[in-house]
Design a protein around this motif. Sequence first.
Motif, PDB file in Angstrom:
ATOM      1  N   GLY A  86       0.840  -1.192   0.000  1.00 57.75           N
ATOM      2  CA  GLY A  86       0.000   0.000   0.000  1.00 57.75           C
ATOM      3  C   GLY A  86       0.875   1.241   0.000  1.00 57.75           C
ATOM      4  N   VAL A  87       1.168   1.760  -1.174  1.00 55.75           N
ATOM      5  CA  VAL A  87       2.067   2.911  -1.318  1.00 55.75           C
ATOM      6  C   VAL A  87       1.402   4.147  -0.713  1.00 55.75           C
ATOM      7  CG1 VAL A  87       3.250   4.384  -2.985  1.00 55.75           C
ATOM      8  CG2 VAL A  87       3.134   1.905  -3.352  1.00 55.75           C
ATOM      9  N   THR A  88       2.151   4.869   0.115  1.00 53.68           N
ATOM     10  CA  THR A  88       1.537   5.935   0.904  1.00 53.68           C
ATOM     11  C   THR A  88       2.572   6.991   1.277  1.00 53.68           C
ATOM     12  OG1 THR A  88       0.192   6.323   2.903  1.00 53.68           O
ATOM     13  CG2 THR A  88       2.009   4.760   3.098  1.00 53.68           C
ATOM     14  N   ALA A 125      -4.296   8.346  -5.136  1.00 54.10           N
ATOM     15  CA  ALA A 125      -3.486   9.461  -5.624  1.00 54.10           C
ATOM     16  C   ALA A 125      -4.119  10.796  -5.278  1.00 54.10           C
ATOM     17  CB  ALA A 125      -3.308   9.358  -7.141  1.00 54.10           C
ATOM     18  N   SER A 126      -3.334  11.684  -4.663  1.00 53.07           N
ATOM     19  CA  SER A 126      -3.810  13.052  -4.463  1.00 53.07           C
ATOM     20  C   SER A 126      -3.915  13.773  -5.800  1.00 53.07           C
ATOM     21  CB  SER A 126      -2.868  13.807  -3.525  1.00 53.07           C
ATOM     22  OG  SER A 126      -1.540  13.785  -4.024  1.00 53.07           O
ATOM     23  N   GLU A 127      -3.047  13.410  -6.748  1.00 51.58           N
ATOM     24  CA  GLU A 127      -3.074  13.944  -8.102  1.00 51.58           C
ATOM     25  C   GLU A 127      -2.948  12.770  -9.070  1.00 51.58           C
ATOM     26  OE1 GLU A 127      -1.018  18.063  -8.479  1.00 51.58           O
ATOM     27  OE2 GLU A 127       0.180  16.931  -7.024  1.00 51.58           O
ATOM     28  N   PRO A 128      -4.036  12.317  -9.674  1.00 50.71           N
ATOM     29  CA  PRO A 128      -4.008  11.105 -10.509  1.00 50.71           C
ATOM     30  C   PRO A 128      -3.052  11.172 -11.686  1.00 50.71           C
ATOM     31  CG  PRO A 128      -6.264  11.726  -9.981  1.00 50.71           C
ATOM     32  CD  PRO A 128      -5.393  12.866  -9.529  1.00 50.71           C
ATOM     33  N   VAL A 129      -2.690  12.354 -12.123  1.00 47.05           N
ATOM     34  CA  VAL A 129      -1.837  12.484 -13.296  1.00 47.05           C
ATOM     35  C   VAL A 129      -0.432  11.943 -13.041  1.00 47.05           C
ATOM     36  CG1 VAL A 129      -1.005  14.815 -12.734  1.00 47.05           C
ATOM     37  CG2 VAL A 129      -1.163  14.103 -15.128  1.00 47.05           C
ATOM     38  N   ILE A 130      -0.043  11.785 -11.785  1.00 47.09           N
ATOM     39  CA  ILE A 130       1.353  11.495 -11.459  1.00 47.09           C
ATOM     40  C   ILE A 130       1.769  10.065 -11.771  1.00 47.09           C
ATOM     41  CG2 ILE A 130       2.992  11.292  -9.545  1.00 47.09           C
ATOM     42  CD1 ILE A 130       1.588  13.666  -8.224  1.00 47.09           C
ATOM     43  N   TYR A 131       0.925   9.074 -11.424  1.00 46.72           N
ATOM     44  CA  TYR A 131       1.435   7.721 -11.240  1.00 46.72           C
ATOM     45  C   TYR A 131       1.339   6.806 -12.460  1.00 46.72           C
ATOM     46  CZ  TYR A 131       1.962   9.074  -6.420  1.00 46.72           C
ATOM     47  OH  TYR A 131       2.364   9.725  -5.288  1.00 46.72           O
ATOM     48  N   GLY A 132       0.675   7.236 -13.511  1.00 44.26           N
ATOM     49  CA  GLY A 132       0.591   6.402 -14.699  1.00 44.26           C
ATOM     50  C   GLY A 132       1.953   6.105 -15.299  1.00 44.26           C
ATOM     51  N   ARG A 133       2.857   7.056 -15.232  1.00 45.21           N
ATOM     52  CA  ARG A 133       4.178   6.836 -15.846  1.00 45.21           C
ATOM     53  C   ARG A 133       5.004   5.809 -15.083  1.00 45.21           C
ATOM     54  NH1 ARG A 133       4.753  11.993 -13.341  1.00 45.21           N
ATOM     55  NH2 ARG A 133       6.629  12.268 -12.046  1.00 45.21           N
ATOM     56  N   PHE A 134       4.553   5.460 -13.884  1.00 46.41           N
ATOM     57  CA  PHE A 134       5.226   4.414 -13.117  1.00 46.41           C
ATOM     58  C   PHE A 134       4.482   3.081 -13.202  1.00 46.41           C
ATOM     59  CE2 PHE A 134       6.108   8.433 -10.682  1.00 46.41           C
ATOM     60  CZ  PHE A 134       7.373   8.628 -11.218  1.00 46.41           C
ATOM     61  N   GLY A 135       3.488   2.997 -14.097  1.00 40.71           N
ATOM     62  CA  GLY A 135       2.800   1.741 -14.351  1.00 40.71           C
ATOM     63  C   GLY A 135       1.543   1.493 -13.560  1.00 40.71           C
ATOM     64  N   TYR A 136       1.067   2.496 -12.826  1.00 38.40           N
ATOM     65  CA  TYR A 136      -0.169   2.345 -12.064  1.00 38.40           C
ATOM     66  C   TYR A 136      -1.374   2.693 -12.939  1.00 38.40           C
ATOM     67  CZ  TYR A 136       2.548   2.078  -7.723  1.00 38.40           C
ATOM     68  OH  TYR A 136       3.424   1.706  -6.734  1.00 38.40           O
ATOM     69  N   LEU A 300     -24.921  12.139  -7.587  1.00 40.39           N
ATOM     70  CA  LEU A 300     -23.802  11.200  -7.579  1.00 40.39           C
ATOM     71  C   LEU A 300     -22.583  11.792  -8.272  1.00 40.39           C
ATOM     72  CD1 LEU A 300     -25.601   7.863  -8.538  1.00 40.39           C
ATOM     73  CD2 LEU A 300     -25.291   8.878  -6.279  1.00 40.39           C
ATOM     74  N   LEU A 301     -21.436  11.549  -7.677  1.00 37.66           N
ATOM     75  CA  LEU A 301     -20.157  11.932  -8.271  1.00 37.66           C
ATOM     76  C   LEU A 301     -19.225  10.726  -8.198  1.00 37.66           C
ATOM     77  CD1 LEU A 301     -18.140  14.058  -9.384  1.00 37.66           C
ATOM     78  CD2 LEU A 301     -17.543  14.568  -7.001  1.00 37.66           C
ATOM     79  N   VAL A 302     -18.763  10.269  -9.357  1.00 40.50           N
ATOM     80  CA  VAL A 302     -17.862   9.124  -9.420  1.00 40.50           C
ATOM     81  C   VAL A 302     -16.425   9.627  -9.490  1.00 40.50           C
ATOM     82  CG1 VAL A 302     -17.195   7.067 -10.714  1.00 40.50           C
ATOM     83  CG2 VAL A 302     -19.604   7.713 -10.550  1.00 40.50           C
ATOM     84  N   ARG A 303     -15.567   9.043  -8.634  1.00 40.96           N
ATOM     85  CA  ARG A 303     -14.166   9.449  -8.609  1.00 40.96           C
ATOM     86  C   ARG A 303     -13.256   8.233  -8.646  1.00 40.96           C
ATOM     87  NH1 ARG A 303     -12.059  14.005  -4.629  1.00 40.96           N
ATOM     88  NH2 ARG A 303     -10.232  13.244  -5.758  1.00 40.96           N
ATOM     89  N   ASP A 304     -12.051   8.436  -9.175  1.00 41.58           N
ATOM     90  CA  ASP A 304     -11.059   7.368  -9.134  1.00 41.58           C
ATOM     91  C   ASP A 304     -10.711   7.063  -7.682  1.00 41.58           C
ATOM     92  OD1 ASP A 304      -8.001   8.628  -8.604  1.00 41.58           O
ATOM     93  OD2 ASP A 304      -9.533  10.057  -9.235  1.00 41.58           O
ATOM     94  N   SER A 305     -10.351   5.828  -7.424  1.00 41.17           N
ATOM     95  CA  SER A 305     -10.019   5.433  -6.063  1.00 41.17           C
ATOM     96  C   SER A 305      -8.688   4.684  -6.034  1.00 41.17           C
ATOM     97  CB  SER A 305     -11.153   4.582  -5.474  1.00 41.17           C
ATOM     98  OG  SER A 305     -10.914   4.264  -4.132  1.00 41.17           O
ATOM     99  N   PRO A 411     -15.314  -3.711  -8.042  1.00 40.64           N
ATOM    100  CA  PRO A 411     -14.253  -3.628  -7.033  1.00 40.64           C
ATOM    101  C   PRO A 411     -14.371  -2.319  -6.251  1.00 40.64           C
ATOM    102  CG  PRO A 411     -13.362  -3.187  -9.214  1.00 40.64           C
ATOM    103  CD  PRO A 411     -14.783  -3.616  -9.403  1.00 40.64           C
ATOM    104  N   TRP A 412     -13.883  -2.362  -5.018  1.00 38.46           N
ATOM    105  CA  TRP A 412     -14.083  -1.187  -4.137  1.00 38.46           C
ATOM    106  C   TRP A 412     -13.027  -1.169  -3.059  1.00 38.46           C
ATOM    107  CZ3 TRP A 412     -16.896  -1.371   0.927  1.00 38.46           C
ATOM    108  CH2 TRP A 412     -17.091  -0.100   1.475  1.00 38.46           C
ATOM    109  N   LEU A 413     -12.449   0.006  -2.835  1.00 36.42           N
ATOM    110  CA  LEU A 413     -11.543   0.242  -1.719  1.00 36.42           C
ATOM    111  C   LEU A 413     -12.341   0.904  -0.600  1.00 36.42           C
ATOM    112  CD1 LEU A 413      -8.623   0.379  -0.522  1.00 36.42           C
ATOM    113  CD2 LEU A 413      -8.510   2.687  -1.524  1.00 36.42           C
ATOM    114  N   PRO A 414     -12.491   0.269   0.557  1.00 34.76           N
ATOM    115  CA  PRO A 414     -13.377   0.812   1.597  1.00 34.76           C
ATOM    116  C   PRO A 414     -12.820   2.007   2.357  1.00 34.76           C
ATOM    117  CG  PRO A 414     -12.379  -1.234   2.337  1.00 34.76           C
ATOM    118  CD  PRO A 414     -11.987  -1.076   0.900  1.00 34.76           C
ATOM    119  N   HIS A 415     -11.517   2.182   2.377  1.00 29.66           N
ATOM    120  CA  HIS A 415     -10.943   3.304   3.124  1.00 29.66           C
ATOM    121  C   HIS A 415      -9.595   3.658   2.532  1.00 29.66           C
ATOM    122  CE1 HIS A 415      -8.027   0.641   5.117  1.00 29.66           C
ATOM    123  NE2 HIS A 415      -9.031  -0.197   5.320  1.00 29.66           N
ATOM    124  N   GLY A 416      -9.202   4.868   2.773  1.00 33.24           N
ATOM    125  CA  GLY A 416      -7.924   5.334   2.257  1.00 33.24           C
ATOM    126  C   GLY A 416      -6.769   4.883   3.136  1.00 33.24           C
TER     127      GLY A 416
END
Length: 417
Positions: A86-88, A125-136, A300-305, A411-416
């Motif tokens: 769990g990268v944090t 991700a606090s900023e989703p744009v960051i981690y795609g280049r690392f394969g996430y 409803l608002l859908v967000r990446d998790s 799929p669902w992540l229940p908490h951060g």
Amino acid sequence: MGTDLARNRATELRVVRREELDSWYDHLIRAFGGVPEPAEERQLWYSVTETDRSIGAWDGDELVGTAGAFGFRMTVPGGAPVPAAGVTMVSVAATHRRRGVLTSMMRRQLDDVRAWGWPLAVLTASEPVIYGRFGYGVATCHVNAEIDTSRVRLSVPPGTDDVRLRYAAPADVLDVCEALYARRVPLRPGMLVRQPGWERMGLLDPQSERNGASPLQCVLAERDDEVVGYARFRVRPEWEAAGPKGTVVLEDLEAVDPAAHAAVWRFLFDLDLTSTIDARRRPVDEPWQYMVSDIRRCRLLVRDSLHVRLVDVGAALEARTYQTPVAVVFEVEDSFCPWNAGRWRLTGDTKGASCQRTEDAADLALSVRELGTAYLGGVSLVSLAAAGRVRELRPGALAEASVAFGSPVAPWLPHGF
């Protein structure tokens, strides 16, 4: 070592020592705006932080970057709990942007995860744009809802009236709620087996973060002397000239069957002096959405998790099962973790899977990022192909693999974390 491109000198990366934890955490807080956390919250994070999996980047004597990992087990399709890092707590000092500090920490961290023998790394991700280049890849989403309970009605299934509800002090029934949560974990991909200490996160209740709401409350749903559901929530009172318009702030809710689920939600809808439910981080397919009279008034608002990264492609694809029989060769591109690059033959079904290196012709071509996106069954390979992210090299292979990779529940992540 990571190269400081602006100053042409090395940045030291190493595991954080216990005596450095305060300064390491202070750096993290500053990077996220500098607002101090309540002491009880900080101490709770200290108690679950795994310092031997936490690294810092130093420019001389100056700490300029942080990154940590929790040792999680995450449910994958088929119900197995699979080791996942769990990268944090990732941060880089504003004075050291664009110098390769983050890339160096991500490189070191994924090398470590591989050495630990864990097939997956995950993060929010606090900023989703960051981690795609690392394969996430974004593998799960959640729903935030603001439900106008003054105008939306709930239609409940048979058996709802057989469920008894009672208030309980959240701390007094923590073990009961955790036992129910544990029953739910194998049933939905993306859920995390609760590690020791993490159960206390659900009770975190500093007054400074209530935003005018009450202390944490809890209601239990029971049938035949068995707990079949619970909700933890706060109430934020508010009044206007016409009368009360309070808000129910839902923090956590679990239930074992449709009647229990409906009973808990009906309780929240009917709380006196309130006209709104503020529900955050809920599953995108949660049943209450199909019980309401007017979904538009639920806002409803859908967000990446959860973002998923396959650290070991073979082990990760073998760890889950597949909805239908599948036999497909993937051509995987992975420049950041080159040990994953190349062709992999996946064969599997509802009972298990095998994924091995092969020289056979590829059926589908994609990057490890797309594999991460599709891994938990929430995003189809067909959708990714429509976006130009997956190439079909053998006719029919895309549909075959896409159906097999799916999940009957979102799929669902229940908490951060």
